[in-house]
Design an enzyme around this catalytic site. Structure first.
Site, PDB file in Angstrom:
ATOM      1  N   PHE A  73      -9.053  -4.888  10.994  1.00 30.92           N
ATOM      2  CA  PHE A  73     -10.334  -4.713  10.286  1.00 30.92           C
ATOM      3  C   PHE A  73     -10.149  -4.944   8.798  1.00 30.92           C
ATOM      4  O   PHE A  73      -9.010  -5.068   8.340  1.00 30.92           O
ATOM      5  CB  PHE A  73     -10.949  -3.335  10.563  1.00 30.92           C
ATOM      6  CG  PHE A  73     -10.162  -2.159  10.040  1.00 30.92           C
ATOM      7  CD1 PHE A  73     -10.396  -1.659   8.759  1.00 30.92           C
ATOM      8  CD2 PHE A  73      -9.201  -1.524  10.831  1.00 30.92           C
ATOM      9  CE1 PHE A  73      -9.683  -0.561   8.282  1.00 30.92           C
ATOM     10  CE2 PHE A  73      -8.490  -0.429  10.365  1.00 30.92           C
ATOM     11  CZ  PHE A  73      -8.722   0.054   9.094  1.00 30.92           C
ATOM     12  N   TYR A  85       0.773  -1.248   0.000  1.00 27.05           N
ATOM     13  CA  TYR A  85       0.000   0.000   0.000  1.00 27.05           C
ATOM     14  C   TYR A  85       0.802   1.295   0.000  1.00 27.05           C
ATOM     15  O   TYR A  85       0.225   2.361  -0.166  1.00 27.05           O
ATOM     16  CB  TYR A  85      -0.983  -0.023   1.180  1.00 27.05           C
ATOM     17  CG  TYR A  85      -2.044  -1.084   0.978  1.00 27.05           C
ATOM     18  CD1 TYR A  85      -3.104  -0.865   0.104  1.00 27.05           C
ATOM     19  CD2 TYR A  85      -1.954  -2.312   1.613  1.00 27.05           C
ATOM     20  CE1 TYR A  85      -4.055  -1.842  -0.111  1.00 27.05           C
ATOM     21  CE2 TYR A  85      -2.910  -3.304   1.399  1.00 27.05           C
ATOM     22  CZ  TYR A  85      -3.955  -3.060   0.538  1.00 27.05           C
ATOM     23  OH  TYR A  85      -4.891  -4.028   0.304  1.00 27.05           O
TER      24      TYR A  85
HETATM   25  C1  LIG Z   1      -2.630  -7.784  -3.186  1.00 30.93           C
HETATM   26  C2  LIG Z   1      -3.509  -7.991  -4.406  1.00 30.93           C
HETATM   27  C3  LIG Z   1      -4.900  -7.480  -4.101  1.00 30.93           C
HETATM   28  C4  LIG Z   1      -2.890  -7.224  -5.571  1.00 30.93           C
HETATM   29  O1  LIG Z   1      -3.743  -7.269  -6.683  1.00 30.93           O
HETATM   30  P1  LIG Z   1      -3.229  -7.051  -8.196  1.00 30.93           P
HETATM   31  O2  LIG Z   1      -4.426  -6.752  -9.013  1.00 30.93           O
HETATM   32  O3  LIG Z   1      -2.360  -8.166  -8.583  1.00 30.93           O
HETATM   33  O4  LIG Z   1      -2.358  -5.735  -8.056  1.00 30.93           O
HETATM   34  P2  LIG Z   1      -2.019  -4.727  -9.264  1.00 30.93           P
HETATM   35  O5  LIG Z   1      -1.808  -5.506 -10.517  1.00 30.93           O
HETATM   36  O6  LIG Z   1      -3.007  -3.648  -9.321  1.00 30.93           O
HETATM   37  O7  LIG Z   1      -0.630  -4.169  -8.745  1.00 30.93           O
HETATM   38  C5  LIG Z   1      -0.398  -2.805  -8.468  1.00 30.93           C
HETATM   39  C6  LIG Z   1       1.035  -2.685  -7.990  1.00 30.93           C
HETATM   40  O8  LIG Z   1       1.184  -3.349  -6.748  1.00 30.93           O
HETATM   41  C7  LIG Z   1       2.204  -4.356  -6.833  1.00 30.93           C
HETATM   42  N1  LIG Z   1       1.758  -5.463  -6.003  1.00 30.93           N
HETATM   43  C8  LIG Z   1       0.586  -6.105  -6.071  1.00 30.93           C
HETATM   44  N2  LIG Z   1       0.506  -7.043  -5.125  1.00 30.93           N
HETATM   45  C9  LIG Z   1       1.667  -6.991  -4.441  1.00 30.93           C
HETATM   46  C10 LIG Z   1       2.172  -7.708  -3.345  1.00 30.93           C
HETATM   47  N3  LIG Z   1       1.485  -8.698  -2.767  1.00 30.93           N
HETATM   48  N4  LIG Z   1       3.405  -7.390  -2.896  1.00 30.93           N
HETATM   49  C11 LIG Z   1       4.120  -6.402  -3.481  1.00 30.93           C
HETATM   50  N5  LIG Z   1       3.672  -5.674  -4.537  1.00 30.93           N
HETATM   51  C12 LIG Z   1       2.447  -5.977  -4.994  1.00 30.93           C
HETATM   52  C13 LIG Z   1       2.265  -4.699  -8.291  1.00 30.93           C
HETATM   53  O9  LIG Z   1       3.509  -5.261  -8.615  1.00 30.93           O
HETATM   54  C14 LIG Z   1       2.059  -3.354  -8.923  1.00 30.93           C
HETATM   55  O10 LIG Z   1       3.267  -2.623  -8.787  1.00 30.93           O
HETATM   56  P3  LIG Z   1       3.646  -1.388  -9.711  1.00 30.93           P
HETATM   57  O11 LIG Z   1       2.795  -0.245  -9.266  1.00 30.93           O
HETATM   58  O12 LIG Z   1       5.075  -1.173  -9.403  1.00 30.93           O
HETATM   59  O13 LIG Z   1       3.346  -1.814 -11.096  1.00 30.93           O
HETATM   60  C15 LIG Z   1      -3.577  -9.499  -4.774  1.00 30.93           C
HETATM   61  O14 LIG Z   1      -2.283  -9.977  -4.970  1.00 30.93           O
HETATM   62  C16 LIG Z   1      -4.241 -10.355  -3.749  1.00 30.93           C
HETATM   63  O15 LIG Z   1      -5.443 -10.603  -3.832  1.00 30.93           O
HETATM   64  N6  LIG Z   1      -3.499 -10.902  -2.757  1.00 30.93           N
HETATM   65  C17 LIG Z   1      -4.050 -11.821  -1.772  1.00 30.93           C
HETATM   66  C18 LIG Z   1      -5.032 -11.113  -0.814  1.00 30.93           C
HETATM   67  C19 LIG Z   1      -4.360  -9.955  -0.106  1.00 30.93           C
HETATM   68  O16 LIG Z   1      -3.347 -10.114   0.546  1.00 30.93           O
HETATM   69  N7  LIG Z   1      -4.967  -8.772  -0.214  1.00 30.93           N
HETATM   70  C20 LIG Z   1      -4.506  -7.577   0.452  1.00 30.93           C
HETATM   71  C21 LIG Z   1      -5.272  -7.447   1.706  1.00 30.93           C
HETATM   72  S1  LIG Z   1      -4.716  -6.138   2.736  1.00 30.93           S
END
Ligand SMILES: CC(C)(COP(=O)(O)OP(=O)(O)OC[C@H]1O[C@@H](n2cnc3c(N)ncnc32)[C@H](O)[C@@H]1OP(=O)(O)O)[C@@H](O)C(=O)NCCC(=O)NCCS
Length: 433
Positions: A433, A151
């Site tokens: 949360f 984030y």
């Molecule tokens: C985290 C999550 C929501 C990311 O979704 P996503 O659609 O793949 O993310 P995006 O393609 O929009 O990525 C946006 C950016 O974040 C980065 N990013 C996404 N997930 C990441 C992660 N887990 N760790 C590090 N970087 C991450 C991407 O590399 C991308 O980077 P950039 O801006 O340098 O290009 C997904 O991996 C997920 O569902 N994870 C499991 C559930 C979870 O942990 N959710 C978060 C809850 S707080």
């Protein structure tokens, strides 16, 4: 200010960008049971959880159905009703230094299906939410996170840390104050009213704490119920501390884990200890540390400035691990900075960089002797330059400006900012949360 998050439209720019990739960004309404079920199953899948039963989903919707349920749908998949991206949000209030509760956009349930990851779905979901929250007039957004790597790029920063403790009770030896009043074991239904009042008082006095909705209160007390997926709470025990007048001033929720080979070496797993008075704090900890048949207390999500180490004879009996817990994002710099109070008077000009273009600009912060600040857009030269994420980290007092300057996260002359932003207590949030 009361804003119904669920009533706000989704952001047109994110909708358009996703539509260009054949994906639909939209909301699930509170009365759309099938839509909420599919949304909730997608969240469970996203967090590696098992499928929810119909009863469990119904119980969930009863408590959370009024929240904003955002989804991204791919109409080309075999089951197009199940979203490939999810996000849940609602409005809450965040206590800032000085005790004001700032309206804040709480975000949860961010998932993207493993088949659709790293295509910018989360980026659009987050961008959409932040712009929607800003348009609705919210000065802050906040979340608790699964990974600390996600984030920062969206302007969030860890602004309240927390600690896990492990106490060797055989070594610790209570040296804290003697207490009056009474600590007693109660059932959760007996605890509920008193707990709610204690939580409310503690929240108002604790920067970083937030208004806790019903679902989180029940989760904390272990009364969410098995239909809502809470199968462990029958093992939970509840302590309440009442003052000499009989008024509840604190409580603890814990469970006991036995050692199969040695009955005298059980572990107390402390889920929550919330105290509105120093006396309740001491009485509850002492009761936990002095239980028969217990050799260890583990405690999750404790304040980083926990006084316990000063209440035992051997502070090395307590091992502490700290981690980031509450992440905040400033959406409106003047509103967020004016909401808190300052330890000293002073003036500083901040140049705030926001890569997402939501809250950046140059602002003059001028705090008077009573700690109240006026913050306005200025063209004056900046004393300090920092990212909107670094400003969020400083805002609740969880880190000193000079520390961020050393880390290269704040540039310029930080002396005034450092003195202004420092707080007596570390910010703290007592639940996920
Ligand atoms: C985290 C999550 C929501 C990311 O979704 P996503 O659609 O793949 O993310 P995006 O393609 O929009 O990525 C946006 C950016 O974040 C980065 N990013 C996404 N997930 C990441 C992660 N887990 N760790 C590090 N970087 C991450 C991407 O590399 C991308 O980077 P950039 O801006 O340098 O290009 C997904 O991996 C997920 O569902 N994870 C499991 C559930 C979870 O942990 N959710 C978060 C809850 S707080």
């Amino acid at each position: 200010m009361s804003v119904d998050a669920a009533a706000q439209p989704v952001d047109a720019a994110a909708q358009e960008e996703l539509a260009g990739r054949g994906l639909r960004l939209g909301l699930v309404g509170a009365s759309d049971r099938a839509g909420l079920d599919a949304w909730a199953q997608a969240v469970r899948r996203g967090f590696l959880d098992v499928r929810g039963s119909s009863d469990a989903l119904g119980a969930r919707h009863e408590l959370r159905g009024h929240h904003r349920h955002v989804g991204v749908w791919d109409t080309t998949v075999a089951e197009p009703a199940t979203p490939v991206g999810t996000l849940e949000s609602w409005t809450s209030a965040l206590t800032v230094p000085g005790g004001t509760a700032v309206p804040a956009w709480a975000i949860s349930g961010v998932t993207v299906a493993p088949t659709h990851r790293r295509r910018g779905i989360a980026r659009n979901l987050l961008g959409s939410e932040l712009r929607t929250a800003k348009a609705a007039g919210l000065p802050m957004a906040m979340l608790t996170v699964s990974e600390a790597t996600i984030y920062g790029r969206f302007g969030f920063a860890p602004s309240a840390m927390a600690a896990d403790l492990e106490v060797d009770t055989g070594r610790a030896r209570w040296t804290g104050p003697e207490t009056t009043g009474r600590t007693q074991l109660v059932e959760p239904d007996t605890l509920r009213d008193g707990a709610e009042q204690v939580l409310d008082r503690v929240r108002r006095a604790t920067p970083g704490n937030i208004v806790m909705g019903e679902v989180f209160l029940r989760r904390m007390l272990g009364t969410l119920g098995e239909t809502a997926g809470d199968t462990h709470s029958r093992a939970w025990r509840h302590l309440r501390h009442d003052d000499a007048d009989g008024t509840p001033q604190g409580f603890a929720v814990y469970r006991l884990v036995e050692d199969d080979r040695d009955m005298s070496r059980s572990t107390v797993v402390l889920h929550h200890l919330v105290a509105a008075t120093d006396e309740a704090y001491a009485a509850l900890w002492r009761t936990l540390l002095e239980m028969d048949l217990v050799s260890r207390v583990t405690a999750h999500l404790r304040p980083v400035d926990e006084p316990l180490g000063w209440m035992v004879g051997d502070r090395r009996a307590i091992r502490t691990t700290t981690f980031d817990h509450l992440w905040t994002r400033i959406l409106d710099v003047p509103a967020a900075l004016e909401a808190r109070t300052y330890e000293t008077s002073g003036r500083v000009v901040l140049e705030v960089d926001d890569p997402l273009g939501v809250a950046g600009g140059t602002f003059a912060l001028e705090a008077d002797a009573s700690g109240v600040a006026q913050v306005s857009v200025t063209e004056a030269p900046a004393d300090v330059r920092l990212g909107v994420d670094a400003l969020a980290a400083l805002h609740l007092g969880g880190v000193r400006a000079h520390t961020l300057a050393t880390a290269g996260r704040v540039q310029g002359d930080v002396a005034v900012l450092d003195a202004l932003m420092a707080t007596a207590r570390a910010p703290y949030l007592d639940h996920w949360f």
